[in-house]
Design an enzyme around this catalytic site. Structure first.
Site, PDB file in Angstrom:
ATOM      1  N   HIS A   1       0.830  -1.218   0.000  1.00 32.98           N
ATOM      2  CA  HIS A   1       0.000   0.000   0.000  1.00 32.98           C
ATOM      3  C   HIS A   1       0.860   1.262   0.000  1.00 32.98           C
ATOM      4  O   HIS A   1       1.420   1.635   1.025  1.00 32.98           O
ATOM      5  CB  HIS A   1      -0.902  -0.022   1.246  1.00 32.98           C
TER       6      HIS A   1
ATOM      7  N   HIS B   1       1.081   5.321  -2.035  1.00 29.39           N
ATOM      8  CA  HIS B   1       0.525   6.297  -2.994  1.00 29.39           C
ATOM      9  C   HIS B   1       1.688   6.882  -3.786  1.00 29.39           C
ATOM     10  O   HIS B   1       2.244   7.924  -3.420  1.00 29.39           O
ATOM     11  CB  HIS B   1      -0.234   7.394  -2.250  1.00 29.39           C
TER      12      HIS B   1
ATOM     13  N   GLN C   1      -9.760   9.196  -4.766  1.00 30.98           N
ATOM     14  CA  GLN C   1      -9.398   9.970  -3.564  1.00 30.98           C
ATOM     15  C   GLN C   1     -10.524  10.898  -3.096  1.00 30.98           C
ATOM     16  O   GLN C   1     -10.738  11.084  -1.913  1.00 30.98           O
ATOM     17  CB  GLN C   1      -8.131  10.791  -3.830  1.00 30.98           C
TER      18      GLN C   1
ATOM     19  N   HIS D   1      -9.758   1.913   0.784  1.00 30.14           N
ATOM     20  CA  HIS D   1      -9.442   2.728   1.964  1.00 30.14           C
ATOM     21  C   HIS D   1     -10.721   2.702   2.791  1.00 30.14           C
ATOM     22  O   HIS D   1     -11.728   3.291   2.396  1.00 30.14           O
ATOM     23  CB  HIS D   1      -9.106   4.162   1.564  1.00 30.14           C
TER      24      HIS D   1
ATOM     25  N   GLU E   1     -10.844   5.105   7.455  1.00 30.75           N
ATOM     26  CA  GLU E   1      -9.609   5.770   7.902  1.00 30.75           C
ATOM     27  C   GLU E   1      -9.995   7.041   8.648  1.00 30.75           C
ATOM     28  O   GLU E   1      -9.842   8.160   8.163  1.00 30.75           O
ATOM     29  CB  GLU E   1      -8.687   6.108   6.716  1.00 30.75           C
TER      30      GLU E   1
ATOM     31  N   ASP F   1       2.343   3.456   2.978  1.00 29.95           N
ATOM     32  CA  ASP F   1       1.313   4.433   2.615  1.00 29.95           C
ATOM     33  C   ASP F   1       1.880   5.673   1.913  1.00 29.95           C
ATOM     34  O   ASP F   1       1.431   6.045   0.843  1.00 29.95           O
ATOM     35  CB  ASP F   1       0.510   4.848   3.858  1.00 29.95           C
TER      36      ASP F   1
ATOM     37  N   TRP G   1       0.360  13.904   3.162  1.00 31.20           N
ATOM     38  CA  TRP G   1      -0.171  13.316   4.387  1.00 31.20           C
ATOM     39  C   TRP G   1       0.902  13.028   5.415  1.00 31.20           C
ATOM     40  O   TRP G   1       0.630  12.901   6.602  1.00 31.20           O
ATOM     41  CB  TRP G   1      -0.928  12.023   4.041  1.00 31.20           C
TER      42      TRP G   1
END
Ligand code: 17E
Ligand code: FE2
Length: 422
Positions: A60, A62, A155, A213, A216, A312, A318
């Protein structure tokens, strides 16, 4: 490139003593017990008595957002929501080359840390699908180093973003391997439920994997995991479906969790915990005590479910940290989840190897005669050793070729004199 015909003095999980793993035409041949340390022949790779395991799996990440932290602005609150706002501004600046360059730079870092399988979420809430098209190119460019799975990830929502479902369908038609979702971010609970139904229908119609996702958020009322699990069970699709994050499970009450786990076991979903990320993003609306926000990893494992851990983010809107080393993620995860008992530590490498492979539905994975000769040489003789010292991998072998090799660091402390305590 070095193509050894054996890896000698390898220590293998579950087997006593050292072994010679022969390699023929890029595949593992026989595995011979050596007992003691054996001399190393020319054209053999010396594992030096260290652990040898299958390559690490990053389940996982991005990649489209990697290495964009601070562009065009920093996420000051440290919340998921401000991250999404920053990213929606950065998204407007994406170009094909920008996506390819950052993704490749990040994947090189991963390869250097023994990762050979990666699942990346790529934002498809963009009418131009620039990130997705760039990532399809990256998948081709890196294939001698890394198998890359691409998730069509909405997203900004499937129902809450204009033409969300059409963009998802286009992304799958263009070549995305996995269908994503983000029900906890949809405008309403009903949208969230409908988004899960729609994404499962799309996956089934296109014979795709699923990675959502899911929840979260620190809201105990965010209960889309039960919707995803029930949909997976109904369709007989559980092993192909992954629930990522599931942070709200940290905040569910015990009675609800006990009911939920029955469904999770029946559906046999896969799970991905993202401990570094969620320790950073969650608990942001709490006073003290602040929640850790990491899903219930030991409980899921004890229920017989497959749980992997992933990074991630690598320096994105983030999360400003990240270096490609899954051993760091695992270390933090074991701390956050009360998993530093020796039994947990000794089995923990499964989380970033076999469990990751289960998430990605890999079928040619492991160190066994006949399988592609892909493995990593760790620096240490036990998982405890490896975790304790956080040493990067010594070698990464793919289809018989040594892609990465590293010498142990040499360190001297001058002038330290001590005698043993009597
Ligand atoms: N997008 C999201 O929804 N959640 C995350 N943790 C990241 C991106 C990194
Ligand atoms: Fe994520």
């Amino acid at each position: 490139m070095f193509q050894p015909n054996a890896i000698t003095n390898a220590r293998l999980s579950g087997l006593d003593g050292l072994h010679r793993i022969r390699i023929q035409e890029g595949r593992f041949a026989d595995i011979q017990p050596l007992g003691e340390r054996a001399p190393v022949e020319d054209n053999e790779l010396d594992a030096g008595g260290n652990l040898v395991c299958p390559p690490f799996v990053e389940p996982h990440i991005h990649l489209d957002a990697a290495l964009t932290a601070g562009e065009p602005r920093w996420n000051r609150s440290g919340t998921l929501f401000e991250g999404i706002e920053c990213w929606s501004e950065r998204k407007l600046m994406l170009t094909h080359d920008d996506v390819i360059n950052r993704a490749e730079q990040t994947l090189k870092l991963f390869a250097a840390h023994g990762i050979q399988y990666v699942r990346t979420h790529v934002d498809v809430t963009d009418p131009t699908l620039t990130a997705l098209k760039g990532m399809l190119e990256v998948r081709k460019r890196v294939r001698n180093f890394i198998d890359l799975q691409i998730v069509a990830f909405p997203q900004e929502g499937i129902l809450s973003f204009p033409n969300g479902i059409e963009l998802m369908k286009r992304a799958v038609a263009l070549g995305a391997d996995v269908v994503g979702g983000i029900p906890h971010f949809e405008f309403t609970r009903d949208y969230g439920v409908e988004s899960v139904q729609k994404l499962m229908a799309l996956a089934e119609a296109t014979d795709s994997l699923v990675d959502v996702h899911c929840d979260e958020i620190d809201d105990p009322n965010s209960r889309f995991l039960e919707v995803l699990a029930a949909e997976a069970l109904k369709r007989g699709y559980g092993e192909r479906v992954t629930a990522s994050h599931t942070c709200a499970m940290h905040s569910y009450n015990e009675a609800y969790c006990s009911r939920l786990f029955r469904l999770l076991q029946k559906s046999n979903l896969r799970f991905v915990a993202l401990p570094t990320e969620n320790l950073h993003l969650q608990g942001r609306f709490d006073g003290y005590p602040k929640r850790r926000g990491v899903t219930r990893v030991p409980e899921l494992l004890d229920a017989g479910l497959k749980v992997a851990m992933g990074q991630d983010s690598i320096r994105d809107p983030w999360y400003p940290m990240g270096n490609g080393n899954l051993l760091r993620t695992l270390d933090v995860g074991l701390h956050a989840c009360h998993m530093l008992g020796t039994d947990r530590i000794e089995t923990s490498l499964e989380i970033i190897t076999h469990n990751g492979a289960a998430v990605l539905n890999l079928d040619q994975y492991g160190i066994e005669k006949g399988l592609p000769a892909r493995c990593v040489v760790l620096h240490g003789t036990t998982p405890y050793d490896v975790l304790l010292n956080q040493s990067p991998v010594m070698a990464s072998v793919r289809d018989g070729r040594v892609l990465v090799s590293r010498e142990p660091a040499v360190m001297t402390v001058e002038g330290w004199e001590h005698s043993p305590v009597q």
